[in-house]
Write a protein that holds these residues in place. Structure first.
Motif, short mmCIF file in Angstrom:
data_model
loop_
_atom_site.label_atom_id
_atom_site.label_comp_id
_atom_site.label_asym_id
_atom_site.label_seq_id
_atom_site.Cartn_x
_atom_site.Cartn_y
_atom_site.Cartn_z
N ALA A 1 -4.71 13.44 -11.84
CA ALA A 1 -4.98 12.07 -12.29
C ALA A 1 -3.87 11.18 -11.75
N PHE A 2 -4.22 9.93 -11.42
CA PHE A 2 -3.23 8.98 -10.91
C PHE A 2 -3.78 7.57 -11.05
N THR A 3 -2.97 6.58 -10.71
CA THR A 3 -3.42 5.19 -10.75
C THR A 3 -3.34 4.58 -9.35
N ARG A 4 -4.15 3.55 -9.13
CA ARG A 4 -4.07 2.83 -7.86
C ARG A 4 -4.53 1.40 -8.07
N MET A 5 -3.92 0.49 -7.31
CA MET A 5 -4.30 -0.91 -7.32
C MET A 5 -5.29 -1.20 -6.19
N LYS A 6 -5.98 -2.33 -6.33
CA LYS A 6 -6.98 -2.73 -5.34
C LYS A 6 -6.34 -3.48 -4.17
N SER A 7 -5.53 -4.50 -4.48
CA SER A 7 -4.97 -5.36 -3.44
C SER A 7 -3.76 -4.71 -2.77
N PRO B 1 -11.70 4.75 -1.55
CA PRO B 1 -12.37 3.61 -0.90
C PRO B 1 -12.35 2.35 -1.77
N GLY B 2 -11.97 1.23 -1.17
CA GLY B 2 -11.95 -0.04 -1.88
C GLY B 2 -10.67 -0.32 -2.63
N LEU B 3 -9.81 0.67 -2.74
CA LEU B 3 -8.52 0.50 -3.43
C LEU B 3 -7.42 0.72 -2.41
N GLU B 4 -6.63 -0.33 -2.13
CA GLU B 4 -5.68 -0.29 -1.02
C GLU B 4 -4.26 -0.66 -1.41
N GLY B 5 -3.96 -0.68 -2.71
CA GLY B 5 -2.63 -1.12 -3.15
C GLY B 5 -1.72 0.04 -3.51
N SER C 1 1.55 -6.64 -8.69
CA SER C 1 1.22 -6.55 -10.11
C SER C 1 -0.28 -6.54 -10.36
N ASP C 2 -1.04 -6.11 -9.37
CA ASP C 2 -2.49 -6.01 -9.52
C ASP C 2 -2.84 -5.04 -10.65
N LYS C 3 -4.09 -5.10 -11.12
CA LYS C 3 -4.53 -4.19 -12.17
C LYS C 3 -4.57 -2.76 -11.62
N THR C 4 -3.93 -1.84 -12.32
CA THR C 4 -3.99 -0.44 -11.93
C THR C 4 -5.31 0.16 -12.41
N LYS D 1 0.80 -1.22 0.00
CA LYS D 1 0.00 0.00 0.00
C LYS D 1 0.84 1.27 0.00
N THR D 2 0.62 2.11 -1.03
CA THR D 2 1.15 3.46 -1.05
C THR D 2 -0.02 4.41 -1.28
N ASN D 3 -0.02 5.52 -0.56
CA ASN D 3 -1.10 6.49 -0.64
C ASN D 3 -0.67 7.72 -1.42
N LEU D 4 -1.66 8.46 -1.92
CA LEU D 4 -1.42 9.74 -2.57
C LEU D 4 -1.71 10.85 -1.58
#
Length: 732
Positions: free
Chosen positions: A283-289, A264-268, A294-297, A239-242
């Motif tokens: 704009a940014f990307t985030r993973m769920k797991s 919410p719901g995205l914690e990767g 290598s989860d889907k961004t 987990k990394t946060n913005l």
């Protein structure tokens, strides 16, 4: 450098390496760096070059190995970093760069090693300046050259992440530092000492070991950055946060506390934050797991960075949480008027550009791919001003004419035959034009697109598997060539139509092989179902896919001599080499090469990023030991029989050197032809030119010996000597 007529390892490693090019605000000029290594002088040279986009011509503006990171601060001036004495970094200004002799001035000296510079205009003659550098526990700038050295080499740890990638962790952490550049009386200067934006927050950015400018962005409203969640163990969780820090002047001596963006719901992993041109949106990307690297961004946008009481908005969100777009967006770019986003993502063995509206509510259909290059993979995209008039040849795929208000992109790309290409793409008009390409080097060695192709075959289940194919430049369809079977690492990775200086298919092809590089289960760029299929099946579906690939080659590629096949792999590819060694496919190859491979999955907890085995083996080793044992190559040591080269490095903390030593010891004890190549000063990758040259010579020497290519080369060399002698006799 002296060019030869054959693409050899020396040619690969001594070829100039160009960075992505950065256009100026007028879109007329671009800056890039180029480095070259000389095996004659055994040293590297580097330059900062200026590209005239309209003419496609470049010239040297800085010739200095200590110079790096050119950054525009105006249409005709830029700054760069230069390493100074005693661990300092100098900020150097270059003005009036189109003149025959641009003026160079040192404008500041920073007492530490800074990098990853970004600037933005705040007002007339004032620029915000942000860079990264290590900070001491007290929040001060760290200088490794002048810091007091301990009397003992002992290291004591009481928490995980004792070491990471190739370094033992210390109390000094990466941080972001800001100030302003001010122009007065025609001269630029740093207005004040750099201020630590993250002092006292417990946060660190960019995120090691690979974090850089993609981990943060700046605008007139402040600073956004990603950082590991301080509440979670970084070795166990991804987990990394913005975060956002409002800065109005970039001179605040006590920066405001960071505010976290809600997802919410995205914690990767969070990645690639980019401000809109207005400075209002991000704009940014985030993973769920939070345990799957290598989860889907997912692509997200913050509608108003000044109001973080509401969560970020996700593009293509679905009620089941899986997301409607089955791709993994990476880098992000805003259009000139902020109405559209351009993002890069993998697709079928290449990295391509997609275009979509910048508001999730308007993204009612999946992104469209943008034609930006002839072939290969996109490495970087930048906005190009509409003022550019290019004289290069334009390829049109859509007859729609473009208007001056449309966003155009400056694209840096590469391919299997071209190590660097700069081009201009107009997404709306469907046009692109090549500005500057390094492909002439490939052509000098006979490399060309007709050497590159691909195949698709049925995998272990009801799905297709894709593979890239590269043939020798002098390929003759009437002949048969030995097979070089390349297995990629990751395992969530892929072979792509892009250049590599570490695993370059052309180097193997030019030895006289047909190279097949399959992307089996676990590979990225083919949808999450194929990628995620490797979880709990490391030696299962991927191995069966590789068997299917070999069978396809035997049946459908008559010009390939599978009786003279060799297989090579690194990292997970090295694991698969050891797995193949203990299974029937291993008997199909004359020789194997294992680089930084896994000897035993029971040793995976000697790694550093423990979230990796926890995810791929469905739990910890103490809670799910059976899963680790199931896919352990060491279970099948009695079947090992094929000659094998083992390569490992002592600074590889992801897969410790003992993995290579154990495999070599078994091979030697079993009297199987084997060789060990060890690097005390390399990590998971072999990066130093002289070391890389030895790597190539040992690898090629090993596979050529067992495939029969060595004898062919000797025979050809003998024929050339005889021909030369006969020619000399006739002359006399």
């Amino acid at each position: 450098m002296t060019l030869t007529q054959k693409f050899t390892p020396e040619a690969l490693l001594s070829a100039p390496r160009r960075s992505p090019a950065i256009p100026n605000c007028d879109g007329t000029l671009a800056l890039y760096t180029v480095s070259t290594y000389s095996f004659e002088e055994h040293k590297r040279s580097s330059q900062i070059r200026l590209l005239k986009i309209g003419a496609g011509q470049s010239n040297v503006v800085v010739d200095d190995t200590a110079a790096s990171e050119p950054v525009w601060i105006g249409s005709g001036e830029f700054i760069y970093l230069k390493g100074g004495e005693n661990g300092t970094t100098n900020i150097v200004h270059v003005g009036d760069i189109v003149s025959p002799k641009p003026k160079t001035t040192q404008i500041a000296s920073v007492n530490g090693a800074i990098s990853n510079v970004k600037v933005t205009h705040l007002a007339n003659n004032t620029l915000a300046f942000v860079a990264s550098a290590l900070a001491t526990p007290e929040g001060k700038l760290y200088n490794g050259e002048t810091a007091q050295k301990p009397l003992s080499s002992a290291k004591v740890y009481t928490s995980l992440f004792a070491r990471h990638w190739d370094s033992w962790n210390t109390e000094n952490v990466s941080s972001l530092w800001y100030s302003t550049l001010v122009k007065a009386d025609g001269k630029w200067s740093l207005s004040a000492e750099l201020i630590n934006a993250l002092a006292g927050t417990g946060l660190s950015s960019p995120v090691p070991p690979f974090g850089g400018t993609g981990d943060f962005d700046i605008s007139t409203s402040g600073l956004v950055f990603v950082a590991k969640d301080p509440e979670l163990d970084p070795a166990i969780y991804t987990k990394t946060n913005l975060y956002y820090i409002p800065l109005s002047s970039f001179t605040e001596t006590s920066p405001p506390a960071p505010t976290m963006v809600q997802t919410p719901g995205l914690e990767g992993y969070s990645n690639s934050p980019v401000f809109s041109h207005s400075g209002k949106k991000v704009a940014f990307t985030r993973m769920k797991s939070n345990q799957y690297e290598s989860d889907k961004t997912r692509l997200l946008v913050v509608p108003d960075i000044s109001d973080l009481s509401k969560p970020a908005q996700e593009f293509y969100a679905t009620e089941d949480g899986k997301g409607g777009w089955d791709s993994r967006p990476d880098s992000i770019l805003w259009s000139l008027n902020d109405s559209e986003l351009f993002v890069t993502a993998e697709q079928t063995g290449a990295n391509v550009i997609f275009k979509l509206p910048s508001s999730p509510s308007e993204a009612d259909k999946l992104p469209e791919s943008v034609r930006s290059i002839d072939s290969g993979s996109v490495a970087d995209i930048k906005i190009l001003s509409t003022n550019t008039n290019t004289t290069t040849t334009t390829t049109t795929t859509n007859p729609t004419s473009s208007s001056s208000s449309e966003t155009r992109l400056f694209v840096t790309s590469s391919s299997l035959i071209d190590n660097s290409c700069y081009s201009i793409a107009n997404p709306s008009a469907g046009t692109f034009s090549t500005v500057s390409s390094a492909s002439k080097q490939g052509k000098t060695f006979g490399l060309h697109r007709r050497s590159v192709s691909d195949i698709t075959f049925k995998g272990a289940g009801d799905y297709d598997v894709h593979a890239l194919v590269m043939k020798p430049s002098d390929f003759d369809s009437k002949k048969k060539y030995p097979l070089a079977f390349l297995i990629h690492g990751g395992p969530q990775g892929a072979w792509a139509d892009s250049w590599s200086t570490r695993w370059n298919p052309a180097v193997f092809a030019e030895q006289g092989y047909v190279v097949v590089a399959p992307n089996p289960t676990g590979s990225t760029g083919y949808g999450m179902a194929l990628q995620n299929g490797i979880k709990g099946s490391w030696g299962g579906r991927p191995y069966e896919d590789l068997e299917k690939c070999f069978e396809y080659i035997e049946k459908e590629m008559g010009y390939v001599d599978t009786e003279r096949a060799v297989a090579l792999g690194a990292s997970y590819g090295g694991y698969m080499i050891n797995w193949i060694q203990g299974h029937p496919l291993g008997r199909k190859f004359k020789a194997l090469v294992c680089h930084d491979g896994v000897f035993s999955t029971l040793n995976q907890w000697s790694s550093e990023e423990l979230f990796f085995p926890i995810h791929d083996f469905s739990g910890t080793i103490y809670d799910n030991r059976e899963e680790y044992e199931k896919w352990d190559p060491a279970r099948f040591l009695n079947e090992w029989a094929t000659p094998q080269l083992i390569i490992h490095s002592e600074l590889d903390y992801r897969l410790p050197v003992t993995e290579g030593l154990a495999a070599f010891n078994v091979l030697q004890a079993k009297k199987i032809d084997s060789k060990l190549l060890v690097y005390p000063d390399e990590n998971h990758w072999v990066l130093k030119p002289e070391n890389s040259l030895v790597w190539h010579r040992e690898v090629l020497g090993w596979i050529n010996k067992y495939s029969g290519v060595e004898e062919e080369q000797k025979r050809m060399a003998g024929q050339q000597v005889n021909l030369a002698d006969r020619t000399q006799d006739k002359a006399e």
